[in-house]
Scaffold this active site. Structure first.
Site, PDB file in Angstrom:
ATOM      1  N   LYS A 143       0.877  -1.169   0.000  1.00  0.00           N
ATOM      2  CA  LYS A 143       0.000   0.000   0.000  1.00  0.00           C
ATOM      3  C   LYS A 143       0.910   1.213   0.000  1.00  0.00           C
ATOM      4  O   LYS A 143       1.564   1.519   1.005  1.00  0.00           O
ATOM      5  CB  LYS A 143      -0.903  -0.013   1.238  1.00  0.00           C
ATOM      6  CG  LYS A 143      -1.806   1.193   1.312  1.00  0.00           C
ATOM      7  CD  LYS A 143      -2.577   1.244   2.623  1.00  0.00           C
ATOM      8  CE  LYS A 143      -3.170   2.639   2.788  1.00  0.00           C
ATOM      9  NZ  LYS A 143      -3.744   2.842   4.119  1.00  0.00           N
ATOM     10  N   ASN A 151      -9.585   2.068   9.191  1.00  0.00           N
ATOM     11  CA  ASN A 151      -8.891   1.687  10.414  1.00  0.00           C
ATOM     12  C   ASN A 151      -9.468   2.405  11.627  1.00  0.00           C
ATOM     13  O   ASN A 151     -10.084   1.809  12.504  1.00  0.00           O
ATOM     14  CB  ASN A 151      -7.392   2.001  10.254  1.00  0.00           C
ATOM     15  CG  ASN A 151      -6.514   1.481  11.391  1.00  0.00           C
ATOM     16  OD1 ASN A 151      -5.333   1.209  11.185  1.00  0.00           O
ATOM     17  ND2 ASN A 151      -7.027   1.322  12.582  1.00  0.00           N
ATOM     18  N   THR A 152      -9.312   3.734  11.628  1.00  0.00           N
ATOM     19  CA  THR A 152      -9.644   4.509  12.826  1.00  0.00           C
ATOM     20  C   THR A 152     -11.112   4.361  13.228  1.00  0.00           C
ATOM     21  O   THR A 152     -11.429   4.307  14.418  1.00  0.00           O
ATOM     22  CB  THR A 152      -9.313   5.996  12.603  1.00  0.00           C
ATOM     23  OG1 THR A 152      -8.001   6.094  12.026  1.00  0.00           O
ATOM     24  CG2 THR A 152      -9.331   6.766  13.904  1.00  0.00           C
TER      25      THR A 152
END
Lengths: 65, 252
Positions: free
Chosen positions: B91, B201-202
């Site tokens: 990534k 993610n967060t």
């Protein structure tokens, strides 16, 4: 000889990258290494000679997004 | 879909910022994600535990170059990640600005070119800019990952129209909304719009209950994808009665 290992100044007797990893007690199979900003593959660590002031990064898997 | 891999789940999950390794492991399982992002850093506390955890998850790993601000840094990081994680997937993040964490498009293309030529399978974190997308595809990227909003901001799809245009412009390139998703409704929206997957993610890690939120995102991504496959109705300016008028009693 003084080198910079992961941002810390380190006094070392190691002549090569392999020796430095062993001397510092790092887990050789589970780290990746770079010297002066360039990747050093695992198989090249034995032949990678360190010089005074060399910047070495030894990285491990970490959480990431 | 992604370099020859077609996961069942269209949700990719980041592994950072969870309250504990156990919550992370449970959240991965609850999300049903088959692809998780990882990184590499100077060894700190808990490194060995994390290695065991990602192995136990059974997920395919997508290492990132988070925090890199130049093509050279990103390339070196990618090479280290390839050896460490044993995958050609990367990534690719090349950050251009510390506040917005938006990609540096010029360094991104430069790094993508070098990495694709070196056998990497690159997932570039990019903006919705069409020409930048084309340059990345020319460089050899077979996936593009446009941002929804700045990383960690939870703002959702900030440039929805531009993302819609991007989807239409790259009908055959897998597109993943990466970054900025804060709520399951936003992930569902991205999927309804025809994006191939969502990476976040967060939104899970910082939820009050990350494991339950992971389950919520799994459902939202599935629902959005199903809606896209089913085909959404067109919007109308005026009301159209859904109950037939025919056969109505004359009661007035």
């Amino acid at each position: 000889m003084r080198v910079e290992l992961n941002g810390e100044q380190v006094e070392t007797a190691a002549a090569t990258l392999s020796e430095l990893i062993e001397e510092q007690g790092l887990a050789a199979p589970s780290v990746a290494t770079a010297l002066n900003g360039e990747f050093v593959p695992r198989g090249m660590r034995d032949g990678t000679v360190l010089t005074d002031g060399a910047r070495i990064e030894v990285l491990s898997p970490m959480q990431g997004g | 879909m992604f370099y020859g891999i077609t996961p069942k789940s269209r949700l990719m999950l980041g592994t950072a910022q969870y309250p504990s390794p156990r919550v992370l492991g449970d959240a991965i399982a609850a999300s049903e994600a088959e692809i998780i992002t990882v990184s590499l850093r100077r060894e700190g506390a808990g490194g060995a535990g994390f290695r065991d955890l990602i192995k136990a998850s059974g997920c395919r790993l997508l290492p990132n170059t988070a925090g890199c601000h130049s093509a050279r840094e990103a390339v070196t990081t990618a090479q280290m990640a390839r050896e460490l994680f044993g995958t050609n997937w990367i990534k690719l993040e090349v950050i251009g600005h510390a506040d917005t964490l938006q990609p540096d498009p010029f360094a991104l293309v430069e790094a993508a070119r070098i990495l694709c030529a070196d056998g990497f399978e690159v997932f570039p974190y990019t903006t919705e800019d069409l020409i930048l997308g084309e340059k990345l595809v020319e460089a050899g990227c077979q996936v593009l990952m446009p941002w929804g909003a700045p990383i960690g901001s939870g703002q959702g799809l900030r440039h929805e129209d531009a993302l819609r245009t991007m989807r239409a412009h790259f009908p055959d390139v897998p597109l993943v909304i990466d970054a900025g998703i804060g709520a399951p409704s936003q992930a569902a929206k991205a999927m309804e719009m025809g994006f191939d997957a969502v990476l976040l993610n967060t939104a899970v890690a910082k939820a009050g209950d990350p494991v339950t939120m992971a389950r919520a995102f799994a459902g939202a991504v599935q629902a959005g994808r199903l809606a896209h496959e089913a085909g959404l109705m067109g919007q109308r300016d005026m009301a159209v009665a859904s109950t037939p008028i025919f056969g109505m009693a004359a009661l007035s």
